[in-house]
Design a protein around this motif. Sequence first.
Motif, PDB file in Angstrom:
ATOM      1  N   LEU A  48       0.822  -1.211   0.000  1.00 21.66           N
ATOM      2  CA  LEU A  48       0.000   0.000   0.000  1.00 21.66           C
ATOM      3  C   LEU A  48       0.854   1.259   0.000  1.00 21.66           C
ATOM      4  O   LEU A  48       0.588   2.205  -0.745  1.00 21.66           O
ATOM      5  CB  LEU A  48      -0.933  -0.003   1.209  1.00 21.66           C
ATOM      6  CG  LEU A  48      -2.102  -0.980   1.155  1.00 21.66           C
ATOM      7  CD1 LEU A  48      -2.831  -1.005   2.488  1.00 21.66           C
ATOM      8  CD2 LEU A  48      -3.033  -0.625   0.029  1.00 21.66           C
ATOM      9  N   ILE A  49       1.888   1.281   0.813  1.00 22.62           N
ATOM     10  CA  ILE A  49       2.773   2.451   0.869  1.00 22.62           C
ATOM     11  C   ILE A  49       3.499   2.625  -0.463  1.00 22.62           C
ATOM     12  O   ILE A  49       3.650   3.741  -0.962  1.00 22.62           O
ATOM     13  CB  ILE A  49       3.759   2.335   2.040  1.00 22.62           C
ATOM     14  CG1 ILE A  49       3.006   2.493   3.357  1.00 22.62           C
ATOM     15  CG2 ILE A  49       4.869   3.371   1.934  1.00 22.62           C
ATOM     16  CD1 ILE A  49       3.849   2.239   4.587  1.00 22.62           C
ATOM     17  N   GLY A  50       3.931   1.514  -1.060  1.00 25.33           N
ATOM     18  CA  GLY A  50       4.593   1.598  -2.363  1.00 25.33           C
ATOM     19  C   GLY A  50       3.685   2.160  -3.441  1.00 25.33           C
ATOM     20  O   GLY A  50       4.104   2.989  -4.249  1.00 25.33           O
ATOM     21  N   ASN A  51       2.420   1.745  -3.420  1.00 29.24           N
ATOM     22  CA  ASN A  51       1.471   2.266  -4.414  1.00 29.24           C
ATOM     23  C   ASN A  51       1.196   3.750  -4.216  1.00 29.24           C
ATOM     24  O   ASN A  51       1.107   4.520  -5.168  1.00 29.24           O
ATOM     25  CB  ASN A  51       0.164   1.479  -4.374  1.00 29.24           C
ATOM     26  CG  ASN A  51       0.306   0.126  -5.021  1.00 29.24           C
ATOM     27  OD1 ASN A  51       1.150  -0.076  -5.879  1.00 29.24           O
ATOM     28  ND2 ASN A  51      -0.514  -0.813  -4.592  1.00 29.24           N
ATOM     29  N   VAL A  52       1.037   4.181  -2.973  1.00 27.48           N
ATOM     30  CA  VAL A  52       0.795   5.601  -2.699  1.00 27.48           C
ATOM     31  C   VAL A  52       2.002   6.449  -3.116  1.00 27.48           C
ATOM     32  O   VAL A  52       1.849   7.497  -3.729  1.00 27.48           O
ATOM     33  CB  VAL A  52       0.443   5.815  -1.213  1.00 27.48           C
ATOM     34  CG1 VAL A  52       0.450   7.279  -0.864  1.00 27.48           C
ATOM     35  CG2 VAL A  52      -0.902   5.207  -0.888  1.00 27.48           C
ATOM     36  N   MET A  53       3.197   5.964  -2.795  1.00 29.34           N
ATOM     37  CA  MET A  53       4.403   6.718  -3.172  1.00 29.34           C
ATOM     38  C   MET A  53       4.544   6.785  -4.689  1.00 29.34           C
ATOM     39  O   MET A  53       4.973   7.796  -5.234  1.00 29.34           O
ATOM     40  CB  MET A  53       5.641   6.077  -2.532  1.00 29.34           C
ATOM     41  CG  MET A  53       5.706   6.302  -1.045  1.00 29.34           C
ATOM     42  SD  MET A  53       7.139   5.558  -0.286  1.00 29.34           S
ATOM     43  CE  MET A  53       8.435   6.570  -0.951  1.00 29.34           C
ATOM     44  N   ARG A  54       4.175   5.709  -5.383  1.00 33.65           N
ATOM     45  CA  ARG A  54       4.254   5.694  -6.838  1.00 33.65           C
ATOM     46  C   ARG A  54       3.259   6.686  -7.437  1.00 33.65           C
ATOM     47  O   ARG A  54       3.551   7.361  -8.433  1.00 33.65           O
ATOM     48  CB  ARG A  54       3.970   4.277  -7.352  1.00 33.65           C
ATOM     49  CG  ARG A  54       4.470   4.041  -8.743  1.00 33.65           C
ATOM     50  CD  ARG A  54       4.389   2.564  -9.166  1.00 33.65           C
ATOM     51  NE  ARG A  54       5.136   1.696  -8.262  1.00 33.65           N
ATOM     52  CZ  ARG A  54       4.583   0.746  -7.503  1.00 33.65           C
ATOM     53  NH1 ARG A  54       3.281   0.516  -7.553  1.00 33.65           N
ATOM     54  NH2 ARG A  54       5.311  -0.011  -6.713  1.00 33.65           N
ATOM     55  N   GLY A  57       4.633  10.042  -7.412  1.00 30.11           N
ATOM     56  CA  GLY A  57       5.865  10.184  -8.176  1.00 30.11           C
ATOM     57  C   GLY A  57       7.119  10.152  -7.336  1.00 30.11           C
ATOM     58  O   GLY A  57       8.139  10.703  -7.746  1.00 30.11           O
ATOM     59  N   MET A  58       7.072   9.549  -6.188  1.00 34.59           N
ATOM     60  CA  MET A  58       8.239   9.525  -5.298  1.00 34.59           C
ATOM     61  C   MET A  58       9.142   8.333  -5.560  1.00 34.59           C
ATOM     62  O   MET A  58      10.233   8.251  -5.003  1.00 34.59           O
ATOM     63  CB  MET A  58       7.787   9.511  -3.836  1.00 34.59           C
ATOM     64  CG  MET A  58       7.019  10.749  -3.448  1.00 34.59           C
ATOM     65  SD  MET A  58       6.445  10.624  -1.781  1.00 34.59           S
ATOM     66  CE  MET A  58       7.137  12.100  -1.095  1.00 34.59           C
ATOM     67  N   VAL A  59       8.711   7.392  -6.378  1.00 33.96           N
ATOM     68  CA  VAL A  59       9.537   6.207  -6.639  1.00 33.96           C
ATOM     69  C   VAL A  59       9.843   6.136  -8.107  1.00 33.96           C
ATOM     70  O   VAL A  59       9.102   6.438  -8.955  1.00 33.96           O
ATOM     71  CB  VAL A  59       8.813   4.919  -6.192  1.00 33.96           C
ATOM     72  CG1 VAL A  59       9.599   3.699  -6.560  1.00 33.96           C
ATOM     73  CG2 VAL A  59       8.583   4.971  -4.707  1.00 33.96           C
TER      74      VAL A  59
END
Length: 59
Positions: A48-54, A57-59
């Motif tokens: 979930l955190i990875g999807n939100v960061m993506r 545009g943070m990843v």
Amino acid sequence: MFERLGIGGVAGLVVLLAGILLIAWENLIIAAGLAFVLAGLGLLVRALIGNVMRQFGMV
């Protein structure tokens, strides 16, 4: 890995492991089930955190 967690994260990990060990001392099967639940929850939160960061545009 531990430098990314910080002192609070390391303390939380130690408390988590101590809790699982305390449960395992009483009943090994329940401790194994609890460990699987916590591992699944950790993977879910990570995704979930990875999807939100993506999305931001943070990843």
